[in-house]
Design a protein around this motif. Sequence first.
Motif, mmCIF file in Angstrom:
data_model
loop_
_atom_site.group_PDB
_atom_site.id
_atom_site.type_symbol
_atom_site.label_atom_id
_atom_site.label_comp_id
_atom_site.label_asym_id
_atom_site.label_seq_id
_atom_site.Cartn_x
_atom_site.Cartn_y
_atom_site.Cartn_z
ATOM 1 N N TYR A 1 37.558 32.892 45.447
ATOM 2 C CA TYR A 1 37.446 33.377 44.127
ATOM 3 C C TYR A 1 36.386 34.560 44.457
ATOM 4 O O TYR A 1 36.968 35.744 43.887
ATOM 5 C CB TYR A 1 36.566 32.450 43.228
ATOM 6 N N TYR B 1 36.211 36.325 47.110
ATOM 7 C CA TYR B 1 37.169 37.213 48.112
ATOM 8 C C TYR B 1 38.054 38.008 47.039
ATOM 9 O O TYR B 1 38.308 39.222 47.317
ATOM 10 C CB TYR B 1 37.652 36.535 49.137
ATOM 11 N N LYS B 2 38.757 37.166 46.349
ATOM 12 C CA LYS B 2 39.559 37.617 45.346
ATOM 13 C C LYS B 2 39.169 38.698 44.519
ATOM 14 O O LYS B 2 39.621 40.059 44.331
ATOM 15 C CB LYS B 2 40.383 36.565 44.540
ATOM 16 N N GLU C 1 39.796 42.856 44.557
ATOM 17 C CA GLU C 1 40.262 43.507 43.048
ATOM 18 C C GLU C 1 39.424 44.627 42.809
ATOM 19 O O GLU C 1 39.592 45.609 42.464
ATOM 20 C CB GLU C 1 40.195 42.552 42.006
#
Length: 185
Positions: free
Chosen positions: A139, A141-142, A146
């Motif tokens: 989560y 890292y994402k 972004e």
Amino acid sequence: MKPIFKEIPRAIIISLTIFFVLVLIRLITGNSITFNYALLVNFGYTMLYGLTLYLSNAIVFMYLDKVFQAERFTPKRILIGFVLSFLVSVLVIFFLRIFEDVIVDGLSFSVFLSQEHMANYLVAIIITLVVTLAFHAFYFYKAYAENKVKEQKVIAGTASAQFESLKNQIDPHFLFNSLNVLSSL
């Protein structure tokens, strides 16, 4: 659609994955798997625990995202998220064990409490910690990626605006120089 309902398919996939991993562990350790009522009950409990734990932790993370809206990636947020997730998981496991032993199996609450040991929670807590750490890492890292993409878009937009500004400055000079050349001819 409420955000928690969007998490249900992911919770089902994770619960099924945990069930299949547990079955695979049994096979690797030399135990045989028979497709009977006991396996169905095991599947039901794995799904119950998996769905409940995932959704309760999803609620915690959604709440923390609202509280730490501007500071989502600080160490304080990560630490609070991990500790709250662990505590909520232990509490949910306790209530699920009450449901399993008192309501389903028919034990009295006092007998249930007298038979409770930390070992009853060990496997569920370990699985919850592994899944929580994996999702925490994924989560963040994402979200970090972004944010980097957003930063790059802002940088690209700024560079594009500067380029257009320079181009607009050059165009009048080019026109003026061209007219000068033409008038001198």
